[in-house]
Design an enzyme around this catalytic site. Structure first.
Site, mmCIF file in Angstrom:
data_model
loop_
_atom_site.group_PDB
_atom_site.id
_atom_site.type_symbol
_atom_site.label_atom_id
_atom_site.label_comp_id
_atom_site.label_asym_id
_atom_site.label_seq_id
_atom_site.Cartn_x
_atom_site.Cartn_y
_atom_site.Cartn_z
ATOM 1 C CB ILE A 165 -1.499 6.194 5.288
ATOM 2 C CG1 ILE A 165 -0.029 6.118 5.754
ATOM 3 C CG2 ILE A 165 -2.124 4.803 5.298
ATOM 4 C CD1 ILE A 165 0.632 7.444 6.039
ATOM 5 N N GLY A 166 -2.056 5.335 2.058
ATOM 6 C CA GLY A 166 -1.677 4.408 0.987
ATOM 7 C C GLY A 166 -0.796 5.027 -0.075
ATOM 8 N NE ARG A 196 -3.098 -5.302 16.153
ATOM 9 C CZ ARG A 196 -2.284 -4.674 16.986
ATOM 10 N NH1 ARG A 196 -1.879 -5.281 18.088
ATOM 11 N NH2 ARG A 196 -1.869 -3.443 16.740
ATOM 12 C CE LYS A 235 -7.082 0.372 12.654
ATOM 13 N NZ LYS A 235 -6.022 1.376 12.837
ATOM 14 N N GLY A 252 -5.765 -0.231 -1.175
ATOM 15 C CA GLY A 252 -6.090 1.052 -0.550
ATOM 16 C C GLY A 252 -5.026 2.087 -0.879
ATOM 17 N N GLY A 253 -4.343 1.861 -2.001
ATOM 18 C CA GLY A 253 -3.194 2.689 -2.380
ATOM 19 C C GLY A 253 -3.507 4.120 -2.768
ATOM 20 C CB THR A 254 -6.152 5.872 -4.568
ATOM 21 O OG1 THR A 254 -7.353 5.232 -4.136
ATOM 22 C CG2 THR A 254 -5.633 5.222 -5.834
#
Length: 310
Positions: free
Chosen positions: A18-19, A139, A135, A13-15
């Site tokens: 926040i990534g 977890r 989420k 999700g780097g693009t």
């Protein structure tokens, strides 16, 4: 740590929003940094420009997809730490990352896509409640599988909320009137995106954050909606007209409005009506606080943030 001792980090999700900050900070901090991207991403002009920037930092691009187990496993086997920053539509797909980490057997730390509010303490209404529940499910799955983890709780992205005070169509803070959610008194927390990335990358190799929830609570940035507005008023030397949106009003809009607005308002309800961002203490041994662990990091205060808008 010298570069050879620093963990190899894969960002999925780097693009995304926040990534991209995490990719830059990881690479510039000397971590061998890998980004999993789809080949189709290269055809997106905006994203391809970002990918060129990543290459200039020395980032390694790995082609694959969160829904393709083979490519995921291949990528994960090359690194020590996996950071997921996937968006809400892919929260559930992180099950695939968990399965690949389990199969690979080499991962020292997994940071799932949190980067928001502490879902174990939030009391959200729909449609935010379903996102938070996903989420929570991820977890519990990580814990059940015995995967080493850190959950990153950064609260509000400063650049997302502070310039428009929650009004998504505005680009700058208001100068005439402002809509305040609830009575404006519950405290919330705001952290600049670059600081979120700095604290996160500091934490990946830190034994003090292993199997812990890392809370980002910069003391100067724990402010109520009313306090944020007052701070802005002082900057511009003007008192704004204040329109208070009651809980009933918010619930009505959340029922009737378009989906992106409904989700955003449901989160605002959790934070500004319930006070879910800051209405609990960070509890050791499971919780740790970033500014206490990393006092040398100079974070951007809300006060400093607003200087550029004056």
């Amino acid at each position: 740590m010298v570069a050879s001792e620093k963990s190899k980090i894969l960002i999925i999700g780097g693009t995304g929003y926040i990534g991209k900050y995490l990719v830059e900070t990881s690479a510039k901090s000397g971590h061998p940094t890998f980004v999993l991207i789809r080949e189709s991403t290269l055809k997106n002009p905006q994203k391809s420009k970002l990918i060129d920037t990543f290459k200039s930092y020395g980032v390694t691009l790995l082609f694959g997809d969160i829904s393709n187990q083979e490519s995921l496993l291949k990528a994960i086997k090359q690194v020590d730490v996996v950071i997921s920053t996937v968006g809400g539509q892919q929260f559930a797909d992180q099950v695939n990352i968990i399965n690949a980490i389990k199969e690979a057997g080499n991962i020292k730390r997994f940071l799932p896509s949190e980067f928001g509010f502490d879902v174990d303490h939030a009391h959200a209404i729909e449609p935010a409640a379903s996102l938070f529940a996903l989420k929570v499910k991820i977890r519990r799955m990580i814990e059940a599988e015995g995967i080493p983890y850190t959950y990153v709780i950064c609260n509000w992205f400063a650049d997302f909320f502070l310039p428009n005070l929650g009004h998504l169509d505005a680009k700058t803070p208001p100068r005439d009137k402002v809509v305040i959610f609830g009575d404006g008194n519950p405290k919330a927390i705001y952290v600049k995106e670059e600081d979120i990335a700095t604290y996160t990358i500091e934490a990946v190799d830190d034994p003090r954050t292993l199997n812990k929830t890392l809370h980002m609570r910069p003391p100067a940035n724990i402010l109520s909606f009313n306090e944020v507005v007052s701070l802005w008023e002082e900057k511009i030397g003007k008192t704004l007209e204040k329109i208070y949106l009651s809980e009933e009003d918010i619930l009505e809009i959340v029922k009737e409005g378009p989906l992106p607005l409904r989700t955003n308002l449901a989160i605002c309800h959790s934070v500004f009506v319930n006070g879910d961002s800051a209405n609990f203490e960070v509890q050791p041994p499971t919780g740790v606080e970033a500014t206490e662990l990393y006092p040398k990091v100079k974070y951007t205060t809300v006060d400093e943030f607003y200087n550029k808008f004056v």
